[in-house]
Design an enzyme around this catalytic site. Structure first.
Site, PDB file in Angstrom:
ATOM      1  N   LYS A  71       4.286  -1.761  12.578  1.00  0.00           N
ATOM      2  CA  LYS A  71       3.022  -1.088  12.227  1.00  0.00           C
ATOM      3  C   LYS A  71       1.773  -1.879  12.637  1.00  0.00           C
ATOM      4  CE  LYS A  71       4.404   2.024   8.532  1.00  0.00           C
ATOM      5  NZ  LYS A  71       4.115   2.519   7.186  1.00  0.00           N
ATOM      6  N   ASP A 107      -0.780   7.093   6.301  1.00  0.00           N
ATOM      7  CA  ASP A 107      -0.160   6.769   5.008  1.00  0.00           C
ATOM      8  C   ASP A 107      -1.134   6.968   3.837  1.00  0.00           C
ATOM      9  OD1 ASP A 107       2.440   6.089   5.803  1.00  0.00           O
ATOM     10  OD2 ASP A 107       1.876   4.025   6.276  1.00  0.00           O
ATOM     11  N   ALA A 132       0.071  -4.988  -2.690  1.00  0.00           N
ATOM     12  CA  ALA A 132      -0.902  -5.363  -1.654  1.00  0.00           C
ATOM     13  C   ALA A 132      -0.198  -5.418  -0.298  1.00  0.00           C
ATOM     14  CB  ALA A 132      -1.543  -6.705  -1.994  1.00  0.00           C
ATOM     15  N   GLY A 133       0.947  -4.757  -0.198  1.00  0.00           N
ATOM     16  CA  GLY A 133       1.699  -4.723   1.066  1.00  0.00           C
ATOM     17  C   GLY A 133       1.162  -3.638   1.996  1.00  0.00           C
TER      18      GLY A 133
HETATM   19  N1  LIG Z   1       6.201   7.712  -0.167  1.00  0.00           N
HETATM   20  C1  LIG Z   1       5.959   7.213   1.021  1.00  0.00           C
HETATM   21  O1  LIG Z   1       5.539   7.912   1.952  1.00  0.00           O
HETATM   22  C2  LIG Z   1       6.148   5.757   1.264  1.00  0.00           C
HETATM   23  C3  LIG Z   1       5.664   5.188   2.463  1.00  0.00           C
HETATM   24  C4  LIG Z   1       5.851   3.817   2.670  1.00  0.00           C
HETATM   25  C5  LIG Z   1       6.500   3.040   1.712  1.00  0.00           C
HETATM   26  N2  LIG Z   1       6.979   3.628   0.575  1.00  0.00           N
HETATM   27  C6  LIG Z   1       7.627   2.799  -0.473  1.00  0.00           C
HETATM   28  O2  LIG Z   1       6.639   1.923  -0.987  1.00  0.00           O
HETATM   29  C7  LIG Z   1       7.185   0.674  -1.359  1.00  0.00           C
HETATM   30  C8  LIG Z   1       6.377  -0.458  -0.721  1.00  0.00           C
HETATM   31  O3  LIG Z   1       6.469  -0.377   0.678  1.00  0.00           O
HETATM   32  P1  LIG Z   1       5.601  -1.313   1.667  1.00  0.00           P
HETATM   33  O4  LIG Z   1       5.917  -0.899   3.037  1.00  0.00           O
HETATM   34  O5  LIG Z   1       4.178  -1.361   1.226  1.00  0.00           O
HETATM   35  O6  LIG Z   1       6.293  -2.739   1.383  1.00  0.00           O
HETATM   36  P2  LIG Z   1       5.725  -4.204   1.623  1.00  0.00           P
HETATM   37  O7  LIG Z   1       4.664  -4.232   2.645  1.00  0.00           O
HETATM   38  O8  LIG Z   1       6.926  -5.063   1.788  1.00  0.00           O
HETATM   39  O9  LIG Z   1       5.043  -4.591   0.188  1.00  0.00           O
HETATM   40  C9  LIG Z   1       5.822  -4.738  -0.977  1.00  0.00           C
HETATM   41  C10 LIG Z   1       4.919  -4.880  -2.199  1.00  0.00           C
HETATM   42  O10 LIG Z   1       5.746  -4.910  -3.365  1.00  0.00           O
HETATM   43  C11 LIG Z   1       5.505  -6.124  -4.087  1.00  0.00           C
HETATM   44  N3  LIG Z   1       6.773  -6.568  -4.684  1.00  0.00           N
HETATM   45  C12 LIG Z   1       7.982  -6.679  -4.062  1.00  0.00           C
HETATM   46  N4  LIG Z   1       8.923  -7.095  -4.945  1.00  0.00           N
HETATM   47  C13 LIG Z   1       8.277  -7.253  -6.136  1.00  0.00           C
HETATM   48  C14 LIG Z   1       8.698  -7.675  -7.446  1.00  0.00           C
HETATM   49  N5  LIG Z   1       9.975  -7.995  -7.703  1.00  0.00           N
HETATM   50  N6  LIG Z   1       7.784  -7.704  -8.433  1.00  0.00           N
HETATM   51  C15 LIG Z   1       6.487  -7.360  -8.200  1.00  0.00           C
HETATM   52  N7  LIG Z   1       6.027  -6.970  -6.988  1.00  0.00           N
HETATM   53  C16 LIG Z   1       6.909  -6.922  -5.967  1.00  0.00           C
HETATM   54  C17 LIG Z   1       4.987  -7.114  -3.050  1.00  0.00           C
HETATM   55  O11 LIG Z   1       4.249  -8.128  -3.707  1.00  0.00           O
HETATM   56  P3  LIG Z   1       4.046  -9.613  -3.067  1.00  0.00           P
HETATM   57  O12 LIG Z   1       2.784  -9.529  -2.229  1.00  0.00           O
HETATM   58  O13 LIG Z   1       3.917 -10.491  -4.235  1.00  0.00           O
HETATM   59  O14 LIG Z   1       5.274  -9.884  -2.230  1.00  0.00           O
HETATM   60  C18 LIG Z   1       4.094  -6.174  -2.212  1.00  0.00           C
HETATM   61  O15 LIG Z   1       2.877  -5.937  -2.848  1.00  0.00           O
HETATM   62  C19 LIG Z   1       8.648   0.725  -0.917  1.00  0.00           C
HETATM   63  O16 LIG Z   1       9.433   1.039  -2.045  1.00  0.00           O
HETATM   64  C20 LIG Z   1       8.704   1.879   0.076  1.00  0.00           C
HETATM   65  O17 LIG Z   1       9.943   2.541   0.081  1.00  0.00           O
HETATM   66  C21 LIG Z   1       6.800   4.956   0.332  1.00  0.00           C
END
Ligand SMILES: NC(=O)c1ccc[n+]([C@@H]2O[C@H](COP(=O)([O-])OP(=O)(O)OC[C@H]3O[C@@H](n4cnc5c(N)ncnc54)[C@H](OP(=O)(O)O)[C@@H]3O)[C@@H](O)[C@H]2O)c1
Length: 289
Positions: A71, A107, A132-133
């Site tokens: 991305k 998104d 914040a991901g």
């Molecule tokens: N509905 C949709 O269209 C859609 C689209 C994209 C993603 N998603 C879903 O959204 C979620 C996040 O995706 P992403 O791409 O943003 O992932 P990402 O960039 O890897 O970010 C993950 C986020 O979750 C936090 N995190 C991970 N494990 C944690 C824990 N055990 N406790 C507290 N915080 C935790 C991380 O915090 P740190 O900064 O501390 O690591 C970070 O803020 C996933 O479940 C994905 O399946 C849904």
């Protein structure tokens, strides 16, 4: 739809992509509208990204969805970025037209549209965003335009602070960062209108986890958990049980796809058809309901 010599191709590129719902969602929409387009998934490793993008251009591919881990990296291989993708610093959709590649990010608008389509007002609100991901960054960009107050809480507070520092350069709304802790949640959720979970807490297989204790949720809150496996997370179940409004992650997925569809086809997306196709595929894949 019969595949012919005139059929154009759209595709998702990423690694992994085998379980992506985008192919069924977009093929259902192309078929419903009788468009001469097909959508496929290509596994592309980081090492192959540049050649894959050049290949897409040479082959006359119409559009791409871009997923992890490309991305951010794809930006180096595009001719242009739209304003939103440039501000977010990430691209999930590419339009290839007249040999030029333009990057978009759908998104965040997908998330905000999911809220609006479920009757949730986002203007003049207080939004608490967890995470914040990648997804949180896209949602935050749009939430900052809508809300009077945006609070971004994250396990790693520094990442939330970096995101807030970036947003403050562009938006006047009150934006602050904090730790994803019970104390901070308690203080910030009391008068919040919308809570968005953009962390992966609660995602399969950790379906018994929630980022927010149930007793901090209240009926005046709308809760959107962007996780769609399980379809209803523990957070969503807890929110429902206290009388809060709930918006599903599947809706965000469908609306981000709908915006990509419109960019490629210039046609209004058949959202219900896309949602039904995604839901059917999720159930086939054994999603946890
Ligand atoms: N509905 C949709 O269209 C859609 C689209 C994209 C993603 N998603 C879903 O959204 C979620 C996040 O995706 P992403 O791409 O943003 O992932 P990402 O960039 O890897 O970010 C993950 C986020 O979750 C936090 N995190 C991970 N494990 C944690 C824990 N055990 N406790 C507290 N915080 C935790 C991380 O915090 P740190 O900064 O501390 O690591 C970070 O803020 C996933 O479940 C994905 O399946 C849904």
């Amino acid at each position: 739809m019969e595949v012919s010599g005139k059929t154009r191709v759209c595709a998702i590129i990423g690694d992994p992509v085998e379980h992506s719902l985008s192919p069924v969602m977009h093929n259902a929409a192309f078929g419903f509208l009788g468009l001469n387009l097909v959508y496929v998934a290509f596994t592309v490793t980081a090492k192959e990204l540049q050649t894959a993008v050049l290949g897409a251009k040479s082959l006359g591919i119409r559009g791409l969805n871009v997923t992890m881990p490309h991305k951010n990296a794809i930006i180096n291989h595009l001719d242009k970025l739209d304003k939103t993708a440039e501000a977010i610093g990430a691209v999930n959709t590419v339009l290839i037209e007249d040999g030029k590649l333009t990057g978009y990010n759908t998104d965040g608008v997908g998330a905000i549209t999911a809220l609006h389509e479920n009757g949730v007002k986002t203007e003049e609100t207080k939004i608490v965003l967890l995470g914040a991901g990648g997804s949180a960054q896209a949602i935050a960009y749009h939430a900052a335009q809508e809300a009077d107050e945006l609070v971004i809480l994250n396990r790693t507070t520094k990442n939330a602070q970096l995101l807030v520092d970036e947003l403050r350069k562009s938006f006047d709304s009150k934006i602050k960062a904090g730790a994803l802790s019970v104390d901070v949640l308690k203080k910030e959720l009391k008068d919040a209108d919308i809570l968005v979970n953009a962390t992966s807490v609660g995602m399969h297989p950790n379906v018994d986890q929630s980022p927010v204790p149930k007793d901090l949720l209240h009926p005046d809150l709308c809760v959107m958990d962007i996780i769609y496996n399980p379809l209803e997370t523990k957070l969503a179940k807890d929110a429902k049980s206290v009388g809060a409004k709930v918006v599903s992650g599947l809706d965000m997925l469908v609306y981000q796809g709908a915006v990509s569809f419109e960019i490629w086809t210039n046609c209004p997306p058949p959202v219900d058809v896309m949602k039904k196709a995604a839901l059917t595929k999720l159930k086939e894949q054994g999603v946890h309901v």
